[in-house]
Design an enzyme around this catalytic site. Structure first.
Site, PDB file in Angstrom:
ATOM      1  CE  LYS A  87      44.633  42.294   2.744  1.00  0.00           C
ATOM      2  NZ  LYS A  87      44.542  41.188   1.747  1.00  0.00           N
TER       3      LYS A  87
ATOM      4  CB  SER B 193      43.468  37.430   0.245  1.00  0.00           C
ATOM      5  OG  SER B 193      44.250  36.481   0.919  1.00  0.00           O
TER       6      SER B 193
ATOM      7  CB  SER C  77      44.853  38.288   4.229  1.00  0.00           C
ATOM      8  OG  SER C  77      45.086  38.806   2.924  1.00  0.00           O
TER       9      SER C  77
END
Length: 459
Positions: free
Chosen positions: A82, A180, A156
């Site tokens: 990520k 997330s 996210s």
């Protein structure tokens, strides 16, 4: 093993095949690169890549095996991270232009995965500053869901979930401040673990190019996203534990995932939370799974949840997130909290944590939805969302997950079925703090009923 067999192998299966020299690290990398080249343009899940660096690393991995050297449990396995983790010499942005830079060194998570033999391909897309339920930012734009490109993969960690579901990476490491990891896992049909708060070092997460202090010290945590429970267990053992940098991480032992029989479990379930809307299909899925588990001998009860004011808990969570995420906001946007306000917010949180600790003395896990709906259409953040025939607050998307960021308890999101439109519909289980191995063992037992990862059509 070739092509599709490689890209949809689990992390543990791929690692075993490379170590047995049934598949080379170069072949594993090439298969994933081919999948990226075919599908990433439509998804925009992987936003930064270093293919040449990864090819060099793959050749080195194969040469090492030929010499009888084993780097670790991920020897030669390609992966993504990520775009919130510091990665030495690889662009890191957190989706926010002032944080766009080339870190000089790896954060703890990147360093540990590489030390275990992993081969970093690139970075996956995020919400700007990790602060939305969709993965879109001014640097890289929007990520789409591989099950339906008109829908969000969540945020996210949406780029991570989309890339895993689409066979472009076997795993990724998400961050989770209000769901997330778990919401994108639910929206994209993959598995995700939010560990106990402070179980995994946050050193190198949302790195500041100016060398400022860590902006996030509570509520948020990092955890693995993958296509099997066994992968979550392996990756959690690699990244968890003290690192000499993040002083909040205690030296709590990390055990192995036990084998657990469904008939020995005490499971509380909640089709939703008080006052929180829920889609009828999502509610029905929880109720039907509870019935199936009861038929297999588990002690199932729609147990009363801790007697806490959910609205106040969510407000306190919002206050705490606001207090700890203002570091990169333009000055003058909001007044800083006073020390007294911060301590009072922590005191309210302590009461919630204790109440949930007591709840999990009686129940092995709590089964509930990861969100009020399946993946919703791309929209302007804050826009009302349709839930059946009602228009619901956008911010209710995370109510079923954020509660356990507030309490710090570990949780697993796992795929279950598809909804009437063909979108993944997952379930969430929450367990005792500091006992991720048992939680994962329970998730493995439940997966006998919920099933394995399913590939999106066309991938």
């Amino acid at each position: 093993m070739t092509g599709t067999g490689i890209i949809y192998s689990s992390t543990t299966e791929l690692a075993a095949s490379i170590q047995a020299r049934d598949v080379s690290a170069c072949e594993a990398l090439d298969a994933h690169v081919a999948q990226i080249e075919e599908h990433n343009a439509a998804l925009n899940a992987i936003v930064t890549m270093d293919i040449e660096g990864a090819r060099t690393r793959a050749r080195e991995a194969d040469d090492a095996l030929a010499r009888g050297e084993l780097w670790g449990p991920l020897h030669g396995v390609p992966f993504t991270l990520k775009d919130a983790h510091a990665t030495a010499g690889m662009r890191t942005t957190t989706g926010f232009p002032p944080l766009d830079h080339l870190p000089q060194r790896d954060g703890t998570i990147a360093a540990r995965l590489k030390a275990a033999g992993g081969n970093l391909i690139g970075k996956t897309n995020v919400a700007m500053l990790l602060s939305d339920y969709q993965s879109v930012n001014p640097i890289f734009g929007r990520t789409n869901n591989p099950w339906n490109v008109d829908r969000t993969p969540g945020g996210s960690s949406g780029g991570a979930a989309a890339a895993i579901a689409a066979g472009m990476t076997p795993f990724d490491i998400g961050t989770d401040m209000a769901g997330s990891i778990r919401i994108p896992a639910h929206f994209c049909g993959v598995f995700g673990l939010k560990p106990t708060e402070h179980r995994v070092s946050m050193e190198g997460v949302v790195p500041d190019p100016q060398g400022g202090p860590r902006p996030v010290r509570i509520i948020s945590c990092c955890g693995p996203m993958a296509r099997t429970i066994e992968d979550l267990e392996l990756l959690h053992r690699i990244i968890a534990g003290p690192d000499g940098h993040d002083t909040d991480v205690p030296p709590v032992p990390i055990g192995r995932m036990p084998e657990i029989a469904i008939e020995n479990l005490r499971i509380a379930y909640a089709p939703s939370l008080p006052g929180i809307p829920i889609a009828a299909e999502v509610r029905a899925a929880i109720e039907e799974l509870a019935e199936e588990l009861a038929s297999r001998g588990a002690a199932m009860t729609e147990a009363p949840l801790p007697d806490l004011a959910l609205g106040k808990d969510m407000m306190s969570l919002g206050e705490l997130i606001g207090m700890v995420t203002t570091a990169f906001q333009p000055s003058g946007k909001k007044s800083p909290a006073t020390v007294a306000q911060y301590l009072e917010a922590l005191a309210r949180r302590d009461r919630s944590m204790v109440a949930w600790d007591q709840f999990f003395e009686e129940w092995d896990v709590l089964l509930m939805p990861p969100s009020m709906t399946t993946a919703f259409p791309h929209c302007e953040p804050g826009s009302p969302l349709p839930v059946d025939d009602k228009s619901v607050s956008y911010y209710a998307v995370s109510a079923h997950t954020a509660l356990f960021n507030y309490s710090g308890h570990p949780a697993v999101s796992m795929p279950y079925r598809t909804d009437r439109t063909g979108l993944p519909l997952g379930v969430q289980i929450i367990g005792k703090r500091w006992d991720e191995p048992r939680l994962l063992g329970i998730a493995k037992a439940l997966s006998q009923l919920t099933g394995e990862f399913r590939r999106p059509p066309g991938y």
